[in-house]
Write an enzyme that holds these catalytic residues in place. Structure first.
Site, PDB file in Angstrom:
ATOM      1  N   HIS A  35     -19.404  23.588  59.411  1.00 56.17           N
ATOM      2  CA  HIS A  35     -18.265  23.745  58.466  1.00 56.17           C
ATOM      3  C   HIS A  35     -18.139  24.164  57.077  1.00 56.17           C
ATOM      4  O   HIS A  35     -19.168  24.172  56.673  1.00 56.17           O
ATOM      5  CB  HIS A  35     -17.546  22.481  58.381  1.00 56.17           C
ATOM      6  CG  HIS A  35     -17.249  22.270  59.513  1.00 56.17           C
ATOM      7  ND1 HIS A  35     -15.814  22.147  60.026  1.00 56.17           N
ATOM      8  CD2 HIS A  35     -17.434  21.031  60.762  1.00 56.17           C
ATOM      9  CE1 HIS A  35     -15.782  21.832  61.976  1.00 56.17           C
ATOM     10  NE2 HIS A  35     -16.285  21.007  62.072  1.00 56.17           N
TER      11      HIS A  35
ATOM     12  N   LYS B 279     -15.144  21.521  53.487  1.00 56.78           N
ATOM     13  CA  LYS B 279     -14.450  20.391  54.036  1.00 56.78           C
ATOM     14  C   LYS B 279     -15.334  19.266  53.309  1.00 56.78           C
ATOM     15  O   LYS B 279     -15.786  19.450  53.770  1.00 56.78           O
ATOM     16  CB  LYS B 279     -15.064  20.508  56.068  1.00 56.78           C
ATOM     17  CG  LYS B 279     -14.076  19.945  57.068  1.00 56.78           C
ATOM     18  CD  LYS B 279     -14.874  19.874  58.006  1.00 56.78           C
ATOM     19  CE  LYS B 279     -14.706  19.234  59.043  1.00 56.78           C
ATOM     20  NZ  LYS B 279     -13.396  18.522  59.320  1.00 56.78           N
TER      21      LYS B 279
END
Length: 245
Positions: free
Chosen positions: A142, A146
């Site tokens: 990600h 995140k």
């Protein structure tokens, strides 16, 4: 006409707001967040749920742990369906969603992409077809912003594997088989990439999903929300929404 409120003002909430005008049958009543969203002059803003328009049919929740509990309690009290894509939920959040489900339709998913729902179904099928001692690993990549790792999607994929493996044992117990091994990377602006690997003698099976645009999650939220408001009170999943098993 489905009257919708958006709870939150982060990336996902903003994308849902941007896509609502393109979805037939939706009316955006406003956004709820502690801070007024930037460029949100065309959208009604509420600083708290207590001040929000309770005539809504649906509340879409993309907030943070803790915010989902408040949203679930408000929806139950006002008979508003709630769809949440917030990850990293606490036990109190989950309990609040379960309690709300006795009064209104509730759908929570760590990932609202239709592709991820299908990926999960494929992972479940593979896990059920292979020996319970097959080594399974799950990687998730990600963007650098995140915070949670493994991602909520990776955890849901692991849960799908363990659910099927437990069902296959003579005495169901997830502790009797090895859980998948996680590998998480946070880099650049990657939207989301998840790979489940099944390691067999002399071969590896990989099931991968890559999100190329955050809009896949926003569109999924709106599609699932349109389905959810037609359901009776209960706790639903993306598999229920798409008829997958």
């Amino acid at each position: 006409m489905t009257r919708v409120l958006i709870h939150g003002a982060g990336r996902m909430a903003r994308r849902v707001r941007a896509l609502v005008p393109g979805f037939e049958g939706f009316e955006l009543l406003g956004m709820i967040s502690r801070i007024r969203p930037e460029n949100g002059s065309a959208t009604e803003w509420f600083g708290s749920l207590e001040n929000a328009d309770a005539s809504a049919d649906l509340l879409i929740d993309f907030t943070l742990p803790g915010g989902t509990r408040v949203a679930a309690d408000w929806c139950a009290a006002n008979e508003v369906a709630i769809l949440s894509g917030t990850t990293g939920l606490t036990g109190d959040d989950i309990s609040a969603l379960e309690s709300a489900a006795t009064k209104v339709p509730v759908l929570w998913a760590s990932n609202l992409s239709e592709g991820v729902a299908l990926t999960t179904a494929l992972v479940r099928q593979a896990a059920g077809s292979l020996s319970v001692d097959t080594k399974v690993s799950i990687s998730d990549i990600h963007n650098q912003h995140k915070k949670d790792a493994p991602s909520g999607t990776a955890l849901s994929l692991s849960a799908a594997v363990m659910e099927v493996r437990s069902e296959g044992l003579s005495t169901p117990s997830a502790t009797e088989v090895d859980e998948p091994v996680f590998s998480s990377r946070r880099e650049g602006e990657v939207i989301g990439e998840h790979t489940v690997s099944f390691e067999l003698p002399d071969e590896i099976i990989e099931i991968t999903h890559r999100a190329l645009n955050r809009d896949v999650f926003a569109r999924g939220a709106l599609k699932a929300g349109k389905w959810l408001v037609t359901q009776a009170p209960g706790y639903y999943s993306t598999s229920d929404w798409l008829g997958l098993r």
